[in-house]
Scaffold this motif. Structure first.
Motif, PDB file in Angstrom:
ATOM      1  N   LEU A 207      -5.154  32.302 -18.712  1.00 20.61           N
ATOM      2  CA  LEU A 207      -3.727  32.380 -18.414  1.00 20.61           C
ATOM      3  C   LEU A 207      -3.492  32.615 -16.928  1.00 20.61           C
ATOM      4  O   LEU A 207      -2.590  32.025 -16.332  1.00 20.61           O
ATOM      5  N   LEU A 208      -4.293  33.465 -16.328  1.00 20.11           N
ATOM      6  CA  LEU A 208      -4.143  33.724 -14.900  1.00 20.11           C
ATOM      7  C   LEU A 208      -4.519  32.510 -14.072  1.00 20.11           C
ATOM      8  O   LEU A 208      -3.867  32.198 -13.076  1.00 20.11           O
ATOM      9  N   SER A 209      -5.568  31.794 -14.491  1.00 19.70           N
ATOM     10  CA  SER A 209      -6.003  30.623 -13.727  1.00 19.70           C
ATOM     11  C   SER A 209      -4.987  29.492 -13.807  1.00 19.70           C
ATOM     12  O   SER A 209      -4.870  28.691 -12.886  1.00 19.70           O
ATOM     13  N   THR A 210      -4.234  29.407 -14.890  1.00 12.02           N
ATOM     14  CA  THR A 210      -3.220  28.366 -15.000  1.00 12.02           C
ATOM     15  C   THR A 210      -1.898  28.813 -14.378  1.00 12.02           C
ATOM     16  O   THR A 210      -0.980  28.011 -14.264  1.00 12.02           O
ATOM     17  N   GLY A 211      -1.814  30.066 -13.983  1.00 16.45           N
ATOM     18  CA  GLY A 211      -0.596  30.559 -13.341  1.00 16.45           C
ATOM     19  C   GLY A 211       0.529  30.848 -14.316  1.00 16.45           C
ATOM     20  O   GLY A 211       1.667  31.017 -13.913  1.00 16.45           O
ATOM     21  N   SER A 212       0.226  30.921 -15.616  1.00 20.53           N
ATOM     22  CA  SER A 212       1.314  31.031 -16.578  1.00 20.53           C
ATOM     23  C   SER A 212       1.815  32.454 -16.805  1.00 20.53           C
ATOM     24  O   SER A 212       2.822  32.621 -17.458  1.00 20.53           O
ATOM     25  N   LEU A 213       1.166  33.462 -16.275  1.00 19.48           N
ATOM     26  CA  LEU A 213       1.665  34.830 -16.442  1.00 19.48           C
ATOM     27  C   LEU A 213       1.619  35.639 -15.143  1.00 19.48           C
ATOM     28  O   LEU A 213       1.749  36.845 -15.186  1.00 19.48           O
ATOM     29  N   VAL A 214       1.455  34.989 -14.022  1.00 20.37           N
ATOM     30  CA  VAL A 214       1.279  35.748 -12.788  1.00 20.37           C
ATOM     31  C   VAL A 214       2.514  36.541 -12.387  1.00 20.37           C
ATOM     32  O   VAL A 214       2.395  37.641 -11.863  1.00 20.37           O
ATOM     33  N   ARG A 215       3.693  36.022 -12.647  1.00 18.49           N
ATOM     34  CA  ARG A 215       4.915  36.757 -12.326  1.00 18.49           C
ATOM     35  C   ARG A 215       5.073  37.937 -13.292  1.00 18.49           C
ATOM     36  O   ARG A 215       5.379  39.049 -12.877  1.00 18.49           O
ATOM     37  N   SER A 216       4.864  37.679 -14.565  1.00 15.56           N
ATOM     38  CA  SER A 216       5.053  38.689 -15.604  1.00 15.56           C
ATOM     39  C   SER A 216       4.104  39.862 -15.474  1.00 15.56           C
ATOM     40  O   SER A 216       4.438  40.977 -15.865  1.00 15.56           O
ATOM     41  N   LEU A 217       2.919  39.618 -14.933  1.00 13.99           N
ATOM     42  CA  LEU A 217       1.937  40.683 -14.773  1.00 13.99           C
ATOM     43  C   LEU A 217       2.007  41.335 -13.392  1.00 13.99           C
ATOM     44  O   LEU A 217       1.235  42.224 -13.088  1.00 13.99           O
ATOM     45  N   GLY A 218       2.929  40.874 -12.561  1.00 13.07           N
ATOM     46  CA  GLY A 218       3.072  41.439 -11.226  1.00 13.07           C
ATOM     47  C   GLY A 218       2.004  40.973 -10.259  1.00 13.07           C
ATOM     48  O   GLY A 218       1.710  41.652  -9.282  1.00 13.07           O
ATOM     49  N   LEU A 219       1.416  39.804 -10.514  1.00 10.40           N
ATOM     50  CA  LEU A 219       0.319  39.312  -9.683  1.00 10.40           C
ATOM     51  C   LEU A 219       0.736  38.231  -8.690  1.00 10.40           C
ATOM     52  O   LEU A 219      -0.067  37.775  -7.905  1.00 10.40           O
ATOM     53  N   LYS A 220       1.983  37.815  -8.716  1.00  8.04           N
ATOM     54  CA  LYS A 220       2.457  36.807  -7.768  1.00  8.04           C
ATOM     55  C   LYS A 220       3.063  37.524  -6.580  1.00  8.04           C
ATOM     56  O   LYS A 220       3.970  38.341  -6.722  1.00  8.04           O
ATOM     57  N   GLY A 221       2.552  37.219  -5.413  1.00  8.39           N
ATOM     58  CA  GLY A 221       3.070  37.835  -4.200  1.00  8.39           C
ATOM     59  C   GLY A 221       4.378  37.206  -3.759  1.00  8.39           C
ATOM     60  O   GLY A 221       4.765  36.136  -4.221  1.00  8.39           O
TER      61      GLY A 221
ATOM     62  N   ALA B 148      22.516  40.495 -18.064  1.00  8.81           N
ATOM     63  CA  ALA B 148      21.441  41.400 -18.478  1.00  8.81           C
ATOM     64  C   ALA B 148      20.773  41.007 -19.791  1.00  8.81           C
ATOM     65  O   ALA B 148      19.627  41.382 -20.030  1.00  8.81           O
ATOM     66  N   TRP B 149      21.422  40.225 -20.652  1.00  3.91           N
ATOM     67  CA  TRP B 149      20.766  39.819 -21.906  1.00  3.91           C
ATOM     68  C   TRP B 149      19.491  39.028 -21.610  1.00  3.91           C
ATOM     69  O   TRP B 149      18.543  39.057 -22.396  1.00  3.91           O
ATOM     70  N   ILE B 150      19.453  38.339 -20.465  1.00  2.00           N
ATOM     71  CA  ILE B 150      18.277  37.542 -20.086  1.00  2.00           C
ATOM     72  C   ILE B 150      17.052  38.439 -19.898  1.00  2.00           C
ATOM     73  O   ILE B 150      15.919  38.005 -20.108  1.00  2.00           O
ATOM     74  N   PHE B 151      17.262  39.694 -19.534  1.00  2.00           N
ATOM     75  CA  PHE B 151      16.156  40.591 -19.236  1.00  2.00           C
ATOM     76  C   PHE B 151      15.271  40.854 -20.448  1.00  2.00           C
ATOM     77  O   PHE B 151      14.152  41.324 -20.320  1.00  2.00           O
ATOM     78  N   GLN B 152      15.784  40.553 -21.638  1.00  3.13           N
ATOM     79  CA  GLN B 152      14.973  40.715 -22.846  1.00  3.13           C
ATOM     80  C   GLN B 152      13.875  39.657 -22.909  1.00  3.13           C
ATOM     81  O   GLN B 152      12.960  39.770 -23.711  1.00  3.13           O
ATOM     82  N   MET B 153      13.977  38.610 -22.067  1.00  2.00           N
ATOM     83  CA  MET B 153      13.001  37.517 -22.072  1.00  2.00           C
ATOM     84  C   MET B 153      12.105  37.541 -20.838  1.00  2.00           C
ATOM     85  O   MET B 153      11.390  36.582 -20.575  1.00  2.00           O
ATOM     86  N   VAL B 154      12.147  38.619 -20.068  1.00  2.00           N
ATOM     87  CA  VAL B 154      11.352  38.723 -18.851  1.00  2.00           C
ATOM     88  C   VAL B 154      10.758  40.123 -18.781  1.00  2.00           C
ATOM     89  O   VAL B 154      11.330  41.070 -19.306  1.00  2.00           O
ATOM     90  N   THR B 155       9.608  40.235 -18.150  1.00  5.06           N
ATOM     91  CA  THR B 155       9.009  41.559 -17.997  1.00  5.06           C
ATOM     92  C   THR B 155       9.629  42.268 -16.797  1.00  5.06           C
ATOM     93  O   THR B 155      10.221  41.638 -15.917  1.00  5.06           O
ATOM     94  N   LYS B 156       9.462  43.566 -16.761  1.00  2.00           N
ATOM     95  CA  LYS B 156       9.950  44.360 -15.630  1.00  2.00           C
ATOM     96  C   LYS B 156       9.295  43.877 -14.341  1.00  2.00           C
ATOM     97  O   LYS B 156       9.963  43.692 -13.323  1.00  2.00           O
ATOM     98  N   ARG B 157       8.000  43.627 -14.388  1.00  2.00           N
ATOM     99  CA  ARG B 157       7.291  43.147 -13.196  1.00  2.00           C
ATOM    100  C   ARG B 157       7.764  41.755 -12.790  1.00  2.00           C
ATOM    101  O   ARG B 157       7.856  41.440 -11.609  1.00  2.00           O
ATOM    102  N   GLY B 158       8.059  40.917 -13.770  1.00  2.00           N
ATOM    103  CA  GLY B 158       8.556  39.575 -13.472  1.00  2.00           C
ATOM    104  C   GLY B 158       9.912  39.620 -12.797  1.00  2.00           C
ATOM    105  O   GLY B 158      10.165  38.896 -11.818  1.00  2.00           O
ATOM    106  N   LEU B 159      10.800  40.473 -13.290  1.00  2.00           N
ATOM    107  CA  LEU B 159      12.125  40.588 -12.684  1.00  2.00           C
ATOM    108  C   LEU B 159      12.040  41.253 -11.316  1.00  2.00           C
ATOM    109  O   LEU B 159      12.770  40.880 -10.392  1.00  2.00           O
ATOM    110  N   ASP B 160      11.120  42.194 -11.163  1.00  2.00           N
ATOM    111  CA  ASP B 160      10.938  42.828  -9.863  1.00  2.00           C
ATOM    112  C   ASP B 160      10.465  41.792  -8.841  1.00  2.00           C
ATOM    113  O   ASP B 160      10.943  41.765  -7.711  1.00  2.00           O
ATOM    114  N   TRP B 161       9.523  40.926  -9.256  1.00  2.00           N
ATOM    115  CA  TRP B 161       9.092  39.842  -8.360  1.00  2.00           C
ATOM    116  C   TRP B 161      10.293  38.969  -8.004  1.00  2.00           C
ATOM    117  O   TRP B 161      10.474  38.608  -6.835  1.00  2.00           O
ATOM    118  N   ALA B 162      11.107  38.616  -8.979  1.00  2.00           N
ATOM    119  CA  ALA B 162      12.255  37.727  -8.757  1.00  2.00           C
ATOM    120  C   ALA B 162      13.200  38.302  -7.710  1.00  2.00           C
ATOM    121  O   ALA B 162      13.639  37.598  -6.793  1.00  2.00           O
TER     122      ALA B 162
END
Length: 188
Positions: free
Chosen positions: A17-31, A163-177
């Protein structure tokens, strides 16, 4: 032995998953990236957006897009958005929020939580550029527009407005955004 195989399997899945880039935002790994390089004139970027938009609309039925058409037009829209074309930013955000937050499906190789984070980043960036904030969303965007403000208690469970959208995103993903949008707010 069984626990070891589950651990190895889980680790391999995470690496995939990390190598395909499909969760890097959600896990807080995208700079956070610096301003995108500008290689097109304003007229070229606008024309590219219009070609991309037309391509995404091939075969549309009502308000429903064909996925192959979106996949074909999305790179052009992204490039135009990265060159500051506001309508391209709006279209790009819309496709990612639709697929990620509403359809809960991946788009452009991103998992639905990462797609939602990508869409939210562009949506927040548009607010930095003066797009109106819906009535009742002022407190929500007070936090989104300033990445130094911590997420308040209950922020991710509010079902109203944006804010209803936040139920579909992780805290780390929204923080990156919000951090990425803040970093790009003065690029164009």
């Amino acid at each position: 032995m069984r626990r070891m195989s589950w651990a190895v399997g889980g680790a391999l899945l995470l690496l995939f998953l990390l190598s395909t880039g499909s969760l890097v935002r959600s896990l807080g790994l995208k700079g956070v990236e610096e301003c995108p390089e500008q290689t097109l004139s304003a007229a070229e970027a606008k024309a590219l957006y219009e070609r991309g938009l037309a391509r995404t609309q091939v075969g549309m039925m009502g308000e429903h897009y064909r996925s192959d058409s979106v996949e074909a037009g999305l790179p052009m829209i992204r490039t135009a958005a990265l060159h500051g074309v506001t309508s391209a930013m709006e279209a790009y955000a819309s496709h990612f929020i639709q697929q990620g937050a509403i359809n809960m499906q991946q788009i452009d190789g991103l998992s639905y939580p990462d797609a939602t984070a990508e869409g939210m980043m562009w949506s927040i960036l548009l607010k930095h550029h003066g797009e109106a904030i819906m009535e009742g969303d002022e407190a929500t965007y007070q936090v989104l527009l300033d990445p130094t403000v911590p997420f308040p208690s209950g922020y991710f469970s509010n079902p109203s407005g944006t804010a209803w959208i936040f139920q579909m995103v992780t805290k780390r993903g929204l923080d990156w955004a919000r951090k990425q949008a803040f970093a790009w707010k003065s690029c164009w």
